[in-house]
Design a protein around this motif. Structure first.
Motif, PDB file in Angstrom:
ATOM      1  N   GLN A  78       0.597  -0.884  -0.092  1.00 40.73           N
ATOM      2  CA  GLN A  78       0.103  -0.338   0.155  1.00 40.73           C
ATOM      3  C   GLN A  78       0.845   1.268   0.270  1.00 40.73           C
ATOM      4  O   GLN A  78       0.569   2.404  -0.677  1.00 40.73           O
ATOM      5  CB  GLN A  78      -0.770  -0.074   1.031  1.00 40.73           C
ATOM      6  CG  GLN A  78      -2.057  -1.226   1.162  1.00 40.73           C
ATOM      7  CD  GLN A  78      -3.272  -0.550   0.326  1.00 40.73           C
ATOM      8  OE1 GLN A  78      -2.495   0.606  -1.107  1.00 40.73           O
ATOM      9  NE2 GLN A  78      -4.233  -0.327   0.532  1.00 40.73           N
ATOM     10  N   LYS A  79       1.847   1.232   0.331  1.00 40.81           N
ATOM     11  CA  LYS A  79       2.733   2.176   1.128  1.00 40.81           C
ATOM     12  C   LYS A  79       3.638   2.577  -0.279  1.00 40.81           C
ATOM     13  O   LYS A  79       3.628   3.832  -1.351  1.00 40.81           O
ATOM     14  CB  LYS A  79       3.464   1.877   1.655  1.00 40.81           C
ATOM     15  CG  LYS A  79       3.704   2.884   2.901  1.00 40.81           C
ATOM     16  CD  LYS A  79       5.270   2.316   4.098  1.00 40.81           C
ATOM     17  CE  LYS A  79       4.850   2.317   5.427  1.00 40.81           C
ATOM     18  NZ  LYS A  79       6.609   1.839   6.425  1.00 40.81           N
ATOM     19  N   ALA A 107       2.334   1.721  -3.434  1.00 37.42           N
ATOM     20  CA  ALA A 107       1.277   2.128  -4.775  1.00 37.42           C
ATOM     21  C   ALA A 107       0.618   3.195  -4.027  1.00 37.42           C
ATOM     22  O   ALA A 107       0.871   4.481  -4.900  1.00 37.42           O
ATOM     23  CB  ALA A 107      -0.254   1.562  -4.271  1.00 37.42           C
ATOM     24  N   GLN A 108       0.448   3.792  -2.118  1.00 35.80           N
ATOM     25  CA  GLN A 108       0.551   5.983  -2.683  1.00 35.80           C
ATOM     26  C   GLN A 108       1.647   6.375  -3.061  1.00 35.80           C
ATOM     27  O   GLN A 108       1.109   7.292  -3.117  1.00 35.80           O
ATOM     28  CB  GLN A 108       0.563   5.549  -0.990  1.00 35.80           C
ATOM     29  CG  GLN A 108      -0.035   6.985  -0.825  1.00 35.80           C
ATOM     30  CD  GLN A 108      -0.307   6.876   1.084  1.00 35.80           C
ATOM     31  OE1 GLN A 108       0.346   5.903   1.721  1.00 35.80           O
ATOM     32  NE2 GLN A 108      -1.268   7.709   1.689  1.00 35.80           N
ATOM     33  N   LEU A 152      -1.423   5.975  -6.649  1.00 32.99           N
ATOM     34  CA  LEU A 152      -2.071   4.768  -7.329  1.00 32.99           C
ATOM     35  C   LEU A 152      -2.626   3.878  -6.387  1.00 32.99           C
ATOM     36  O   LEU A 152      -2.387   3.903  -5.276  1.00 32.99           O
ATOM     37  CB  LEU A 152      -1.426   3.782  -8.277  1.00 32.99           C
ATOM     38  CG  LEU A 152      -1.078   4.630  -9.340  1.00 32.99           C
ATOM     39  CD1 LEU A 152      -0.430   2.614  -9.811  1.00 32.99           C
ATOM     40  CD2 LEU A 152      -2.369   4.540 -10.823  1.00 32.99           C
ATOM     41  N   GLU A 153      -4.006   3.305  -6.504  1.00 26.23           N
ATOM     42  CA  GLU A 153      -5.137   3.390  -5.059  1.00 26.23           C
ATOM     43  C   GLU A 153      -5.308   2.323  -5.491  1.00 26.23           C
ATOM     44  O   GLU A 153      -5.807   1.918  -6.813  1.00 26.23           O
ATOM     45  CB  GLU A 153      -6.618   4.250  -5.000  1.00 26.23           C
ATOM     46  CG  GLU A 153      -6.168   5.715  -4.800  1.00 26.23           C
ATOM     47  CD  GLU A 153      -7.535   5.983  -3.708  1.00 26.23           C
ATOM     48  OE1 GLU A 153      -8.240   4.927  -3.835  1.00 26.23           O
ATOM     49  OE2 GLU A 153      -7.645   6.916  -3.456  1.00 26.23           O
ATOM     50  N   LEU A 154      -5.204   0.892  -4.390  1.00 27.68           N
ATOM     51  CA  LEU A 154      -5.523  -0.190  -4.927  1.00 27.68           C
ATOM     52  C   LEU A 154      -6.748  -0.481  -4.633  1.00 27.68           C
ATOM     53  O   LEU A 154      -7.071  -1.029  -3.142  1.00 27.68           O
ATOM     54  CB  LEU A 154      -4.242  -1.043  -4.345  1.00 27.68           C
ATOM     55  CG  LEU A 154      -3.072  -0.653  -4.644  1.00 27.68           C
ATOM     56  CD1 LEU A 154      -1.654  -1.694  -4.704  1.00 27.68           C
ATOM     57  CD2 LEU A 154      -2.537  -1.018  -6.510  1.00 27.68           C
ATOM     58  N   PRO A 155      -7.534  -1.409  -5.166  1.00 30.83           N
ATOM     59  CA  PRO A 155      -9.004  -2.103  -4.532  1.00 30.83           C
ATOM     60  C   PRO A 155      -7.904  -3.313  -3.775  1.00 30.83           C
ATOM     61  O   PRO A 155      -7.231  -3.867  -4.279  1.00 30.83           O
ATOM     62  CB  PRO A 155      -9.850  -1.915  -5.979  1.00 30.83           C
ATOM     63  CG  PRO A 155      -9.016  -1.422  -6.784  1.00 30.83           C
ATOM     64  CD  PRO A 155      -7.791  -0.733  -6.537  1.00 30.83           C
ATOM     65  N   GLN A 156      -9.332  -3.309  -2.807  1.00 31.78           N
ATOM     66  CA  GLN A 156      -8.924  -4.326  -2.013  1.00 31.78           C
ATOM     67  C   GLN A 156      -8.265  -5.845  -2.859  1.00 31.78           C
ATOM     68  O   GLN A 156      -7.761  -6.776  -2.601  1.00 31.78           O
ATOM     69  CB  GLN A 156      -9.652  -4.728  -0.980  1.00 31.78           C
ATOM     70  CG  GLN A 156      -9.480  -5.951   0.548  1.00 31.78           C
ATOM     71  CD  GLN A 156      -8.520  -5.479   0.744  1.00 31.78           C
ATOM     72  OE1 GLN A 156      -7.782  -4.125   2.074  1.00 31.78           O
ATOM     73  NE2 GLN A 156      -7.544  -5.806   1.143  1.00 31.78           N
TER      74      GLN A 156
END
Ligand code: PPS
Length: 305
Positions: free
Chosen positions: A215-216, A218-219, A223-227
């Protein structure tokens, strides 16, 4: 590209183990010296993302994570070619024919590019700083890092002969191995993050909580990552998945370059494997050197989870 099927281009007999030569005080495998000016003139682009590590710190792991994030968790899209073709290793000289040098490979690649390097911060081509490129750095505790590097020297014909374990550890502590001092590497990159967009990650954190570290990343990439996508990425970048994947496990390189019958590239993939190799005295010695050379840096490494 299937290197084995191009015997005319690759002559294993002419392939000799490297010796080390210093460039600005840092030892590198010999061929790099010839390509130094070309490398230093590397033309980074503003949307390049550079992955930088000391060798064996988890480079391939973070490469696959970044590629999967960029491709929305779609493994098929990432698996079109081996990881070393997807992401040029910028300081790689043209020694594995028919593969071009890292610089040539990168020059031909469309943007946005993801690039790999093991260079210490002071030797990074200046255009990366000028273009303010994003950089992801992964650091791994010295003990597991040196064990992994020791095994890699046995399998990679691009590295010098490692000597025995005691000798290799001594050389590691003295910084007399390819890409130089681990201590300087992790410390100077750590300091660089205060003046440049650098995401500094730790192998041990990635192992402990991969979803959080992904997540870090992607941020950092914006970008945002759907679950569901995050779950896919966690699953396909696990050690056993990457070990089984020919596009990440380096099995596409001929054994005359990387002899995985000696030891697999994806060897253990854990925190704490050093305990199988270090004597108590060696462990205490490395603890002391770490404490001395990293003192005041704010860097803390975990050697077990
Ligand atoms: S290289 O040659 O510098 O690019 O090598 P690098 O990829 O940095 O390091 C290889 C080590 O990373 C381990 N590895 C992993 N660990 C955990 N999870 C995943 N997914 C993963 N992928 C690679 C690999 O096993 C090597 O470490 P050791 O300790 O030798 O097993």
């Amino acid at each position: 590209m299937d290197l084995e099927s191009r015997p005319g281009d690759f002559d294993p007999m002419s392939f000799k183990r490297a010796t080390l030569e210093e460039i600005e005080g840092v030892p590198f495998p010999h061929d790099l010296q010839k390509h130094w000016d070309l490398l230093q003139g590397f033309k980074a682009r503003p949307d390049d993302l550079l992955i930088c590590t000391y060798p064996k710190a988890g480079t391939t792991w973070i490469q696959q994570i970044v590629d999967m994030i960029q491709h929305g968790g779609d493994l098929e899209k990432c698996n079109h070619s081996p990881i070393y073709e997807r992401m040029p290793f910028i300081e790689m000289p043209p020694v594995i024919k028919p593969l071009p040098s890292g610089v040539e490979q990168a020059d031909k690649m469309p943007s946005p590019r993801i690039l790999k390097s093991h260079l210490p911060v002071q030797l990074l081509p200046p255009s990366f700083w000028e273009q303010k490129c994003k950089i992801i750095y992964v650091a791994r505790n010295a003990k597991d890092n040196v064990v992994s590097y020791y095994y890699f020297h046995h399998i990679s014909k691009l590295m010098p002969e490692p000597g025995n374990w005691d000798e290799f550890l001594e050389n590691f502590i003295a910084g007399k191995i390819a890409w130089g001092s681990w201590f300087d590497h992790v410390r100077y990159w750590w300091e660089a993050k205060d003046r440049h967009p650098i995401l500094y990650l730790f192998y041990e954190d990635m192992k402990e909580d991969p979803a959080k570290e992904i997540q870090k990343v992607a941020q950092f990439m914006g970008l945002e990552l759907p679950q569901s996508v995050l779950n896919q990425i966690v699953q396909h970048t696990r050690f056993d998945s990457m070990k089984a994947n020919p596009m990440t496990n380096y099995s596409t390189l001929p054994s005359s370059i990387l002899d995985q019958s000696v030891s697999p590239f994806m060897r253990k993939g854990i925190v704490g494997n050093w305990k199988e190799h270090f004597t108590v005295a060696q462990s205490e010695q490395l603890d002391d050197v770490c404490a001395r050379l990293l003192q005041g840096s704010g860097l803390n490494f975990r050697t077990q989870l």
